[in-house]
Design a protein around this motif. Structure first.
Motif, PDB file in Angstrom:
ATOM      1  N   LYS A  78       0.812  -1.216   0.000  1.00  0.00           N
ATOM      2  CA  LYS A  78       0.000   0.000   0.000  1.00  0.00           C
ATOM      3  C   LYS A  78       0.845   1.265   0.000  1.00  0.00           C
ATOM      4  N   PHE A  79       0.626   2.089  -1.012  1.00  0.00           N
ATOM      5  CA  PHE A  79       1.199   3.433  -1.042  1.00  0.00           C
ATOM      6  C   PHE A  79       2.641   3.420  -0.515  1.00  0.00           C
ATOM      7  N   GLN A  80       3.522   2.777  -1.246  1.00  0.00           N
ATOM      8  CA  GLN A  80       4.866   2.526  -0.739  1.00  0.00           C
ATOM      9  C   GLN A  80       5.924   3.299  -1.510  1.00  0.00           C
ATOM     10  N   LEU A  81       6.978   3.682  -0.789  1.00  0.00           N
ATOM     11  CA  LEU A  81       8.126   4.283  -1.445  1.00  0.00           C
ATOM     12  C   LEU A  81       8.706   3.323  -2.473  1.00  0.00           C
ATOM     13  N   GLY A  82       9.301   3.881  -3.516  1.00  0.00           N
ATOM     14  CA  GLY A  82       9.950   3.054  -4.525  1.00  0.00           C
ATOM     15  C   GLY A  82      10.928   3.900  -5.309  1.00  0.00           C
ATOM     16  N   ASP A  83      11.483   3.318  -6.375  1.00  0.00           N
ATOM     17  CA  ASP A  83      12.449   4.052  -7.183  1.00  0.00           C
ATOM     18  C   ASP A  83      11.826   5.304  -7.797  1.00  0.00           C
ATOM     19  N   ARG A 136      12.232   7.569   7.070  1.00  0.00           N
ATOM     20  CA  ARG A 136      11.246   6.581   7.520  1.00  0.00           C
ATOM     21  C   ARG A 136      11.069   6.654   9.034  1.00  0.00           C
ATOM     22  N   GLY A 137       9.835   6.607   9.456  1.00  0.00           N
ATOM     23  CA  GLY A 137       9.538   6.550  10.880  1.00  0.00           C
ATOM     24  C   GLY A 137       9.799   7.819  11.652  1.00  0.00           C
ATOM     25  N   THR A 138      10.075   8.922  10.951  1.00  0.00           N
ATOM     26  CA  THR A 138      10.375  10.175  11.660  1.00  0.00           C
ATOM     27  C   THR A 138       9.107  10.928  12.057  1.00  0.00           C
ATOM     28  N   GLY A 139       7.990  10.621  11.436  1.00  0.00           N
ATOM     29  CA  GLY A 139       6.757  11.355  11.695  1.00  0.00           C
ATOM     30  C   GLY A 139       6.689  12.698  10.995  1.00  0.00           C
ATOM     31  N   GLY A 175       0.751  17.869  -4.558  1.00  0.00           N
ATOM     32  CA  GLY A 175       0.513  18.512  -3.271  1.00  0.00           C
ATOM     33  C   GLY A 175      -0.056  17.632  -2.189  1.00  0.00           C
ATOM     34  N   ASP A 176       0.030  16.302  -2.358  1.00  0.00           N
ATOM     35  CA  ASP A 176      -0.505  15.391  -1.352  1.00  0.00           C
ATOM     36  C   ASP A 176       0.494  15.231  -0.198  1.00  0.00           C
ATOM     37  N   HIS A 177       0.038  15.540   1.012  1.00  0.00           N
ATOM     38  CA  HIS A 177       0.876  15.450   2.198  1.00  0.00           C
ATOM     39  C   HIS A 177       0.788  14.061   2.816  1.00  0.00           C
ATOM     40  N   CYS A 178       1.870  13.612   3.412  1.00  0.00           N
ATOM     41  CA  CYS A 178       1.900  12.267   3.991  1.00  0.00           C
ATOM     42  C   CYS A 178       3.091  12.135   4.931  1.00  0.00           C
ATOM     43  N   THR A 179       3.097  11.032   5.661  1.00  0.00           N
ATOM     44  CA  THR A 179       4.261  10.628   6.454  1.00  0.00           C
ATOM     45  C   THR A 179       4.735   9.273   5.943  1.00  0.00           C
ATOM     46  N   VAL A 180       5.973   8.903   6.313  1.00  0.00           N
ATOM     47  CA  VAL A 180       6.548   7.634   5.869  1.00  0.00           C
ATOM     48  C   VAL A 180       6.804   6.757   7.091  1.00  0.00           C
ATOM     49  N   GLU A 181       6.255   5.549   7.053  1.00  0.00           N
ATOM     50  CA  GLU A 181       6.414   4.632   8.180  1.00  0.00           C
ATOM     51  C   GLU A 181       7.756   3.906   8.085  1.00  0.00           C
ATOM     52  N   GLU A 182       8.110   3.181   9.147  1.00  0.00           N
ATOM     53  CA  GLU A 182       9.396   2.473   9.200  1.00  0.00           C
ATOM     54  C   GLU A 182       9.577   1.499   8.042  1.00  0.00           C
ATOM     55  N   ASP A 183       8.459   0.841   7.628  1.00  0.00           N
ATOM     56  CA  ASP A 183       8.565  -0.163   6.571  1.00  0.00           C
ATOM     57  C   ASP A 183       8.469   0.422   5.169  1.00  0.00           C
ATOM     58  N   GLY A 184       8.421   1.752   5.063  1.00  0.00           N
ATOM     59  CA  GLY A 184       8.371   2.398   3.751  1.00  0.00           C
ATOM     60  C   GLY A 184       6.970   2.657   3.238  1.00  0.00           C
ATOM     61  N   THR A 185       5.947   2.208   3.967  1.00  0.00           N
ATOM     62  CA  THR A 185       4.593   2.531   3.541  1.00  0.00           C
ATOM     63  C   THR A 185       4.300   3.993   3.831  1.00  0.00           C
ATOM     64  N   ILE A 186       3.345   4.528   3.065  1.00  0.00           N
ATOM     65  CA  ILE A 186       3.030   5.953   3.126  1.00  0.00           C
ATOM     66  C   ILE A 186       1.643   6.140   3.709  1.00  0.00           C
ATOM     67  N   THR A 187       1.532   7.002   4.705  1.00  0.00           N
ATOM     68  CA  THR A 187       0.239   7.337   5.294  1.00  0.00           C
ATOM     69  C   THR A 187      -0.203   8.682   4.750  1.00  0.00           C
ATOM     70  N   LEU A 188      -1.299   8.682   3.996  1.00  0.00           N
ATOM     71  CA  LEU A 188      -1.785   9.908   3.374  1.00  0.00           C
ATOM     72  C   LEU A 188      -2.511  10.779   4.389  1.00  0.00           C
ATOM     73  N   LEU A 189      -2.268  12.074   4.304  1.00  0.00           N
ATOM     74  CA  LEU A 189      -2.916  13.029   5.196  1.00  0.00           C
ATOM     75  C   LEU A 189      -3.894  13.934   4.464  1.00  0.00           C
ATOM     76  N   GLY A 190      -3.662  14.169   3.197  1.00  0.00           N
ATOM     77  CA  GLY A 190      -4.574  15.013   2.434  1.00  0.00           C
ATOM     78  C   GLY A 190      -3.820  15.966   1.535  1.00  0.00           C
ATOM     79  N   ARG A 191      -4.574  16.635   0.654  1.00  0.00           N
ATOM     80  CA  ARG A 191      -4.022  17.610  -0.276  1.00  0.00           C
ATOM     81  C   ARG A 191      -3.701  18.896   0.474  1.00  0.00           C
TER      82      ARG A 191
END
Length: 545
Positions: free
Chosen positions: A360-365, A379-382, A420-436
């Protein structure tokens, strides 16, 4: 053209010419109510249309605008544009006359395909659009008189040999998607066809990624029947149109609904009759009525044919997903994260097992998250950052180099699309969407993303739909304000809704006021109309008298 996307191989006109050679001509391509257009007729009609445009003097890179509801003519017009090297331009059929005129003028449209129901608006703006040389009217069942200056779309489509054109096309041929955004006038996102095609090939959803046209045609032949896809959302928006084109590119069938407004019962009846296996929606605005229809149908519809439901563009709540899976345990529910400015940011999948895939919504190349100063977010910084995608992305906005530079910046020598989509990055590289970010509310120095509060409000048993906006306030700067649509029979209790949010989120995220409306502020594609909601709330807050 941009360096990172030049030198491609894909052109949609060439793809459809190739498909005509390998797809059985009697296979349904387009279904609209009782009207069925076979692949053989689709090929002949779009060849006739493309040839008619060229014989009338249309030149490569001229713009062809489509101004109609979901109808086979929308996809026929798009395919004909590909074949004649015309640039697709979408026109929102909910726009007022001046907005329609703006799109046609801004895009430099020379051909306009319009639904007969919109004839009054077309008559009003036609004298002020000297650049439009061809007006093609689609008989959509409306009783509106035909404008005397327009040619009937079906006459052109049915006139001619139907033979393919002898035309050399380019991967650099363009495709426009006009997007309303949240501020300013609509902007035309410019896609090279090669970049668009590559962006729409999702390796997670295909067994083999085609390397060229010959390889693609071989895959199509080996696979046999492609998907039977029903875009419930409007074709005049990217989610519906690109899904429909992708289904056709894979030798499938596209089913459209004749009604002017979304009707969940009509959708399930079409699924039942035409054995639809793929549905395209935009979040809860479609999914909630669909679930309610199934709950009330008592097994009247056979939905065992449905294999996937894909949503893009707005929130699709867990509760509604689980409800749909009760009726269709065989279905995979897919949340696709993208926009007109970039597709393929990420994908999440949910099945009857309740599993959300970790891809889900993961970092990549090609996908990274950047802070406002250009640093990559760790990753994991909040830390909150903005997501960006490189590789197969648009060229920019038509006639807007300033906005192009902002949305498509170069970072570390690489060009990204950053809508313009804001998000955070979790330890495992998945992305948590916060909104535009353009909708972010700044209340007493704290940032609140509307989608987060909306999701909590929708979990309340009395709430059918919700939008959250910031309203100017002397004390808070912006006051978090909610507009809700209640479920049938529910009574409005503003304090209860505010307590519900406060019980799950930080106090500053709880709405200062909540207003109830009979119908939520949403566009036909299900996307939020935040301006309409804000205007309503501001008026409701004005002192009486």
């Amino acid at each position: 053209m941009s360096d990172e996307t030049s030198g491609g191989i894909w052109n949609y006109g060439d793809i459809f010419d190739g498909l005509a050679r390998v797809v059985p001509p009697d296979r349904p391509a387009l279904v609209h109510g009782d009207r069925v257009t076979t692949w053989g007729r689709l090929g002949a009609r779009t060849n006739n249309l493309a040839r008619a445009l060229l014989e009338d003097g249309a030149q490569p890179d001229e713009k062809l605008a489509l101004y109609l509801r979901n109808h086979p003519a929308y996809l026929e017009g798009s395919v004909a544009a590909f074949k004649a090297r015309q640039v697709h331009v979408n026109v929102n059929y909910r726009y007022a006359a001046e907005e329609v005129r703006y799109i046609l003028e801004n895009s430099d449209a020379t051909t306009v395909v319009f639904g007969r129901e919109f004839s009054p608006i077309v008559r009003a703006i036609q004298p002020r659009l000297p650049g439009v040389r061809r007006w093609l009217v689609v008989d959509d069942g409306s009783a509106e008189p035909l404008p005397g200056f327009a040619t009937v779309f079906d006459v052109l489509a049915e006139t001619g040999s139907g033979e393919p054109l002898s035309l050399r096309r380019s991967p650099d041929d363009l495709f426009f998607i006009y997007t309303g955004g949240t501020t300013g006038m609509p902007k035309g996102v410019m896609w090279r066809q090669d970049a668009l095609r590559r962006a729409l090939i999702n390796p997670a959803l295909v067994e083999r990624v085609p390397q060229d046209l010959a390889d693609h045609l071989q895959i199509v032949q080996e696979a046999g029947q492609g998907p039977t896809c029903l875009p419930a959302c409007p074709l005049m928006h990217g989610t519906g149109l690109l899904s429909g084109i992708t289904a056709l590119v894979n030798a499938g069938t596209v089913v459209t609904l004749p009604s002017a407004h979304f009707d969940a019962d009509e959708l399930w009846d079409a699924v039942h009759r035409h054995r639809v296996d793929q549905l395209i929606i935009v979040g809860d605005a479609f999914a909630k009525p669909m679930l309610r229809s199934l709950d009330e149908a008592g097994g009247r519809y056979d939905v065992s044919c449905v294999l996937s439901i894909i949503s893009s563009g707005t929130m699709w709540s867990m509760e509604v997903k689980q409800g749909l899976l009760r009726h269709m345990p065989q279905v995979t529910l897919l949340d696709s994260f993208g926009s007109s400015e970039a597709v393929g940011f990420g994908l999440s999948a949910m099945t009857a097992d309740g599993v959300v895939e970790t891809a889900k919504f993961q970092l990549g190349d090609d996908v990274k998250v950047f802070a406002h100063d250009g640093r990559e977010v760790g990753r994991g910084t909040g830390e909150v950052g903005i997501i960006g995608r490189c590789g197969a992305i648009p060229e920019g906005y038509y006639k807007d180099p300033v906005k192009t530079g902002t949305t498509f910046p170069v970072i570390g020598g690489v060009r990204y699309s950053m809508p313009g989509d804001h998000c955070t990055v979790e330890e495992d590289g998945t992305i948590t969407l916060l909104g535009r970010g353009s909708g972010c509310i700044n209340t007493a120095g704290e940032k609140v993303f509307p989608e987060e509060v909306e999701e909590v409000l929708k979990q309340h048993p009395d709430v059918e739909d919700a939008l959250v906006i910031g309203v100017a306030d002397d004390k808070w700067g912006q006051a978090v304000t909610a507009v809700v649509e209640l479920r049938a029979g529910a009574e409005f209790d503003e304090d209860a809704l505010r307590r519900h949010v406060r019980g799950q989120l930080a106090g500053y995220k709880s709405p200062k006021r909540v207003f109830a409306v009979d119908r939520m502020f949403r566009a036909p594609n299900g996307k939020a109309d935040y301006k309409g909601a804000r205007d309503y709330a501001q008026k409701a807050l004005e002192p009486a008298g």
